[in-house]
Design an enzyme around this catalytic site. Sequence first.
Site, PDB file in Angstrom:
ATOM      1  CE  LYS A 104      -4.452   1.099   0.359  1.00 22.46           C
ATOM      2  NZ  LYS A 104      -5.624   0.362  -0.100  1.00 22.46           N
ATOM      3  N   GLY A 142     -24.364   4.998   1.221  1.00 23.24           N
ATOM      4  CA  GLY A 142     -23.298   5.425   0.300  1.00 23.24           C
ATOM      5  C   GLY A 142     -23.697   5.072  -1.111  1.00 23.24           C
ATOM      6  N   GLY A 172     -21.921   5.966  -4.191  1.00 18.90           N
ATOM      7  CA  GLY A 172     -20.871   6.330  -5.142  1.00 18.90           C
ATOM      8  C   GLY A 172     -20.622   5.153  -6.059  1.00 18.90           C
ATOM      9  CG  ASN A 173     -17.071   2.702  -8.439  1.00 15.43           C
ATOM     10  OD1 ASN A 173     -16.760   1.657  -7.870  1.00 15.43           O
ATOM     11  ND2 ASN A 173     -17.051   2.814  -9.747  1.00 15.43           N
ATOM     12  N   GLY A 188     -21.476   1.660  -4.163  1.00 13.67           N
ATOM     13  CA  GLY A 188     -22.898   1.562  -3.809  1.00 13.67           C
ATOM     14  C   GLY A 188     -23.815   1.465  -5.024  1.00 13.67           C
TER      15      GLY A 188
END
Length: 424
Positions: free
Chosen positions: A105, A227, A229-230, A232
């Site tokens: 990460k 949520g 967005g992408n 959800g």
Amino acid sequence: MTQINPREVASEQLKKICDKLGIEDEVYEMLRQHERIVIVKVPYHTPDGKLHVTVGYRAQHNSALGPYKGGVRYHRNVTLDEVKALSMRMTRKNSLAGLPYGGGKGGVVVPKEVIEGARKKHDPARIKTMEEISRNYFRAISPFVGVDLDIPAPDVYTNPQVMARFLDEYQRYTGQKVFGVVTAKPIELGGGRFRGASTGRSTAVAAREAANALLGGIEGKTVSIQGFGNAGQYAAKFLAEFGAKIVAVSDSKGGVYDPNGLDVEKLIQVKKETGSVVNYPGGKKISSDEPLFLDVDILVPAALEGVITKDNADKVKAKIISEAANGPITPEADEILVKKGTFVIPDILANSGGVIGSYLERVQNRIMYRYGAEREKKEIEKKIVENVKKILDRKDEFGGDGRMAAYAIAVERVVNAMKLRGRI
Ligand code: NAD
């Protein structure tokens, strides 16, 4: 207020699983420690021409199963401990997904005014600063990443455009014309065609499989989503396609509820045109948090982390939770939910479509051939179906706790690979 250290939390979680699986302390120590941490200086200029210096990280946690893989986040509060914890989570997620990847990460400390100016206000001067940060960060970590070494991808406040800059800088720095060094690129630069929908697809398929096993099917089952967005939106779209009834959705401005079901395509259109689902014509207006506590069969948290806590877990009525968001349930809340008999499909499985899609993108980049969206969709589906079955088969070993079952499968694979390599 005492700050919770994310690296300590990740280590404690790992210790808990190791103890449960009878893994020795020295093996736990080998699992816990990172293989390499790269810390780099990232210079950039603000629109007034002034030179600034910020810091970027790349944490490479474990490569027993393959090259490191994981996103890069931009945020003013990024810390090394946070990046370390997230890379430990990626080792587990990639292992559970059965991918030939270890965990990594990255993160860069980026001031709020740069992120907001570039992303929200589309200010050309701030966009230029953001581009300079992206190029300087990636050039600095270039000796430590590569298509068979470490493959970054987007995370919080990074996107396909940032990946395109990373790719270009890497190619300039190394002179190699490889595409698979980063994933979730724009489609024109070798990005996976199904990548945008892949996270929501895994959340929906995981919920469907759990509903088939535990609730007698998905048809007509009620769903609420926090949520939109992408993740959800795609989860809603695919769950509706499977025959489930989406009764509530929310975003940061509020939500909408209709026990007779909401029209998902209409919701997506309203969100796109007006910026919020609260403007959906019909249904009852609700708060942003209300979807979490409605009397539904399936709950999809798809917004923020830590929204279900020890103080509100008792109010959750859903029988199945499919975690699109990373870490929406705190460890204390988890214990309450397990006791209540709620089946939680953990984030490392329910949102793993994203990293599986990234893996398929790299495979295609390496062979210089495009499979197309349908094949990517099918391969994600196959992995999620298999993995939900695996955690359902093993959840009783862990008192019904789906998250612990998932962690156990993931950790066992990493330990086995380390043993085969002679590292432990
Ligand atoms: P996004 O920015 O596209 O959407 C986030 C949504 O959450 C927005 O609709 C926003 O209005 C809403 N939101 C914010 N605060 C809220 C609140 N208090 N109450 C209700 N809604 C709120 O983000 P995304 O890509 O959909 O990601 C959502 C979650 O899924 C994050 O936790 C992310 O880490 C996780 N995730 C996403 C992907 C991916 O590929 N998109 C992959 C893995 C994990």
